[in-house]
Design an enzyme around this catalytic site. Sequence first.
Site, PDB file in Angstrom:
ATOM      1  N   ALA A   1       0.873  -1.170   0.000  1.00 36.64           N
ATOM      2  CA  ALA A   1       0.000   0.000   0.000  1.00 36.64           C
ATOM      3  C   ALA A   1       0.914   1.225   0.000  1.00 36.64           C
ATOM      4  CB  ALA A   1      -0.888  -0.026   1.229  1.00 36.64           C
TER       5      ALA A   1
ATOM      6  N   GLY B   1       0.668  -4.967   1.112  1.00 42.13           N
ATOM      7  CA  GLY B   1      -0.532  -5.069   0.293  1.00 42.13           C
ATOM      8  C   GLY B   1      -0.306  -5.815  -1.016  1.00 42.13           C
TER       9      GLY B   1
ATOM     10  N   GLU C   1      -0.566  -9.396  -0.097  1.00 40.40           N
ATOM     11  CA  GLU C   1      -1.997  -9.635   0.184  1.00 40.40           C
ATOM     12  C   GLU C   1      -2.799  -9.723  -1.111  1.00 40.40           C
ATOM     13  OE1 GLU C   1      -1.922  -6.238   2.939  1.00 40.40           O
ATOM     14  OE2 GLU C   1      -2.946  -7.542   4.367  1.00 40.40           O
TER      15      GLU C   1
ATOM     16  N   GLU D   1       4.368  -4.766   7.637  1.00 43.36           N
ATOM     17  CA  GLU D   1       3.515  -3.826   8.380  1.00 43.36           C
ATOM     18  C   GLU D   1       3.915  -3.627   9.835  1.00 43.36           C
ATOM     19  OE1 GLU D   1       2.425  -6.140   6.321  1.00 43.36           O
ATOM     20  OE2 GLU D   1       0.915  -5.310   4.975  1.00 43.36           O
TER      21      GLU D   1
HETATM   22  N1  DAK Z   1       4.540   3.095  -0.989  1.00 42.99           N
HETATM   23  C1  DAK Z   1       4.868   4.237  -1.633  1.00 42.99           C
HETATM   24  N2  DAK Z   1       5.963   4.364  -2.407  1.00 42.99           N
HETATM   25  C2  DAK Z   1       6.773   3.317  -2.520  1.00 42.99           C
HETATM   26  C3  DAK Z   1       6.495   2.075  -1.860  1.00 42.99           C
HETATM   27  C4  DAK Z   1       5.316   1.989  -1.067  1.00 42.99           C
HETATM   28  N3  DAK Z   1       4.925   0.892  -0.457  1.00 42.99           N
HETATM   29  N4  DAK Z   1       7.480   1.220  -2.166  1.00 42.99           N
HETATM   30  C5  DAK Z   1       8.328   1.873  -2.971  1.00 42.99           C
HETATM   31  N5  DAK Z   1       7.912   3.130  -3.185  1.00 42.99           N
HETATM   32  C6  DAK Z   1       8.536   4.166  -4.011  1.00 42.99           C
HETATM   33  C7  DAK Z   1       9.741   4.756  -3.304  1.00 42.99           C
HETATM   34  O1  DAK Z   1       9.338   5.739  -2.386  1.00 42.99           O
HETATM   35  C8  DAK Z   1      10.527   5.332  -4.470  1.00 42.99           C
HETATM   36  O2  DAK Z   1       9.927   6.537  -4.861  1.00 42.99           O
HETATM   37  P1  DAK Z   1      10.835   7.856  -5.220  1.00 42.99           P
HETATM   38  O3  DAK Z   1      11.659   8.096  -4.001  1.00 42.99           O
HETATM   39  O4  DAK Z   1      11.649   7.397  -6.414  1.00 42.99           O
HETATM   40  O5  DAK Z   1       9.834   8.906  -5.526  1.00 42.99           O
HETATM   41  C9  DAK Z   1      10.281   4.329  -5.580  1.00 42.99           C
HETATM   42  O6  DAK Z   1       9.085   3.607  -5.185  1.00 42.99           O
HETATM   43  C10 DAK Z   1      11.420   3.338  -5.752  1.00 42.99           C
HETATM   44  O7  DAK Z   1      11.675   2.751  -4.491  1.00 42.99           O
HETATM   45  P2  DAK Z   1      13.138   2.682  -3.832  1.00 42.99           P
HETATM   46  O8  DAK Z   1      13.987   3.812  -4.336  1.00 42.99           O
HETATM   47  O9  DAK Z   1      12.953   2.525  -2.378  1.00 42.99           O
HETATM   48  O10 DAK Z   1      13.697   1.342  -4.497  1.00 42.99           O
HETATM   49  P3  DAK Z   1      14.732   0.303  -3.846  1.00 42.99           P
HETATM   50  O11 DAK Z   1      15.042  -0.660  -4.945  1.00 42.99           O
HETATM   51  O12 DAK Z   1      15.867   1.026  -3.171  1.00 42.99           O
HETATM   52  O13 DAK Z   1      13.897  -0.453  -2.715  1.00 42.99           O
HETATM   53  C11 DAK Z   1      11.968  -1.614  -1.781  1.00 42.99           C
HETATM   54  C12 DAK Z   1      12.789  -1.251  -3.054  1.00 42.99           C
HETATM   55  C13 DAK Z   1      10.715  -2.315  -2.237  1.00 42.99           C
HETATM   56  C14 DAK Z   1      12.792  -2.572  -0.883  1.00 42.99           C
HETATM   57  C15 DAK Z   1      11.669  -0.305  -0.996  1.00 42.99           C
HETATM   58  O14 DAK Z   1      11.081   0.632  -1.907  1.00 42.99           O
HETATM   59  C16 DAK Z   1      10.706  -0.538   0.126  1.00 42.99           C
HETATM   60  O15 DAK Z   1      11.078  -1.045   1.198  1.00 42.99           O
HETATM   61  N6  DAK Z   1       9.414  -0.128  -0.050  1.00 42.99           N
HETATM   62  C17 DAK Z   1       8.419  -0.237   0.970  1.00 42.99           C
HETATM   63  C18 DAK Z   1       7.938  -1.656   1.040  1.00 42.99           C
HETATM   64  C19 DAK Z   1       6.923  -1.842   2.142  1.00 42.99           C
HETATM   65  O16 DAK Z   1       7.216  -1.674   3.307  1.00 42.99           O
HETATM   66  N7  DAK Z   1       5.731  -2.214   1.721  1.00 42.99           N
HETATM   67  C20 DAK Z   1       4.659  -2.477   2.631  1.00 42.99           C
HETATM   68  C21 DAK Z   1       3.855  -1.245   2.750  1.00 42.99           C
HETATM   69  S1  DAK Z   1       2.713  -1.402   4.085  1.00 42.99           S
HETATM   70  C22 DAK Z   1      -4.265  -0.919   6.038  1.00 42.99           C
HETATM   71  C23 DAK Z   1      -4.296  -1.023   4.690  1.00 42.99           C
HETATM   72  C24 DAK Z   1      -3.252  -1.568   4.051  1.00 42.99           C
HETATM   73  C25 DAK Z   1      -2.123  -1.985   4.692  1.00 42.99           C
HETATM   74  C26 DAK Z   1      -2.118  -1.895   6.064  1.00 42.99           C
HETATM   75  C27 DAK Z   1      -3.149  -1.370   6.742  1.00 42.99           C
HETATM   76  N8  DAK Z   1      -5.345  -0.335   6.748  1.00 42.99           N
HETATM   77  C28 DAK Z   1      -6.033   0.794   6.097  1.00 42.99           C
HETATM   78  C29 DAK Z   1      -5.646  -0.719   8.058  1.00 42.99           C
HETATM   79  C30 DAK Z   1      -1.004  -2.447   3.967  1.00 42.99           C
HETATM   80  C31 DAK Z   1       0.196  -1.940   4.283  1.00 42.99           C
HETATM   81  C32 DAK Z   1       1.347  -2.070   3.416  1.00 42.99           C
HETATM   82  O17 DAK Z   1       1.306  -2.583   2.341  1.00 42.99           O
END
Ligand code: DAK
Length: 265
Positions: A70, A115, A118, A138
């Site tokens: 997400a 997400g 998921e 998360e």
């Molecule tokens: N959200 C927004 N932007 C994201 C993103 C994300 N999840 N993942 C990557 N990006 C963006 C980065 O910010 C970056 O943007 P710019 O800085 O270029 O503008 C671009 O994508 C490229 O990412 P990186 O530069 O970070 O690329 P790397 O190869 O260095 O790293 C990575 C890739 C996937 C390891 C890293 O980007 C990363 O750790 N991303 C976050 C992954 C993550 O933690 N995903 C889980 C998100 S939490 C709920 C509803 C839903 C959910 C929970 C609760 N409720 C409403 C209760 C679900 C939650 C989630 O999914």
Amino acid sequence: RKGVKKMSNVLFEIKEHVGVITINRPKALNALNADVLAELLTTVKEADANPEVYVMIVTGAGDKSFVAGADIGQMSTMTAEEGKLFAAYGNQVMLSIENAAKPVIAAINGFALGGGCELAMSCDIRIASENARFAQPEAGLGITPGFGGTQRMPRLLGRSKAMELILTTNQIKAAEAKEIGLVSKVVPQEELMDTAMALAKDICKNAQVAVRQCKACINHGLQTDILTGVSYEAEAFGLCFATEDQKDAMKAFVEKRKLDGFKNR
Ligand code: DAK
């Protein structure tokens, strides 16, 4: 599409009865924001209602990410009200896939985090490229999974493995995902879409009424006791005998000839 913003975050294409849905926000590694979720929901509903489509494939644009979760930027400033709306929307999208009449294959072409994992778990079949990575990050962001991860992962992998992945937030590689049954196949990235298409075509060649009944039986059965499940299956089995496909296929078998395709009715 009167009054609705033109879709660009989600691409849709039909290839020989296979509806290919591509989440198209590669700059953010296909992270799911409210616009992407809304477009995904519309696309899945339209594909499920489109008689030309027998099977759907969900994938991510680019060669790096399926869906990196997400959108953290968007979530970071959400009010409680917006958060509630976002979760409701997300769950609606996941359920629209799980409860679609037609089978949905996830072709996981890179990161499937939060997400994204998921979303993959809401699909009926998951295949991955060798560079795919899976995690539920998360708990490290101060939240629980919000699109059904705590519910679908233990059903898929069992309680211990789901607890391990969700509580540690550790990332696993494609090979381990296959070992624990999170995906059923791992292939080199350049073969991913061909493999997904081949799988989809193997489904397309069967009787689609029966295929849809099979999906519904499996999904209903996983949420109920076995007696309720087998009785649901018996209903579905009975229904199939009212189709031309059942008559055509069994007649062809008895007459020792090859059936030349199904009418899908
Ligand atoms: N959200 C927004 N932007 C994201 C993103 C994300 N999840 N993942 C990557 N990006 C963006 C980065 O910010 C970056 O943007 P710019 O800085 O270029 O503008 C671009 O994508 C490229 O990412 P990186 O530069 O970070 O690329 P790397 O190869 O260095 O790293 C990575 C890739 C996937 C390891 C890293 O980007 C990363 O750790 N991303 C976050 C992954 C993550 O933690 N995903 C889980 C998100 S939490 C709920 C509803 C839903 C959910 C929970 C609760 N409720 C409403 C209760 C679900 C939650 C989630 O999914």
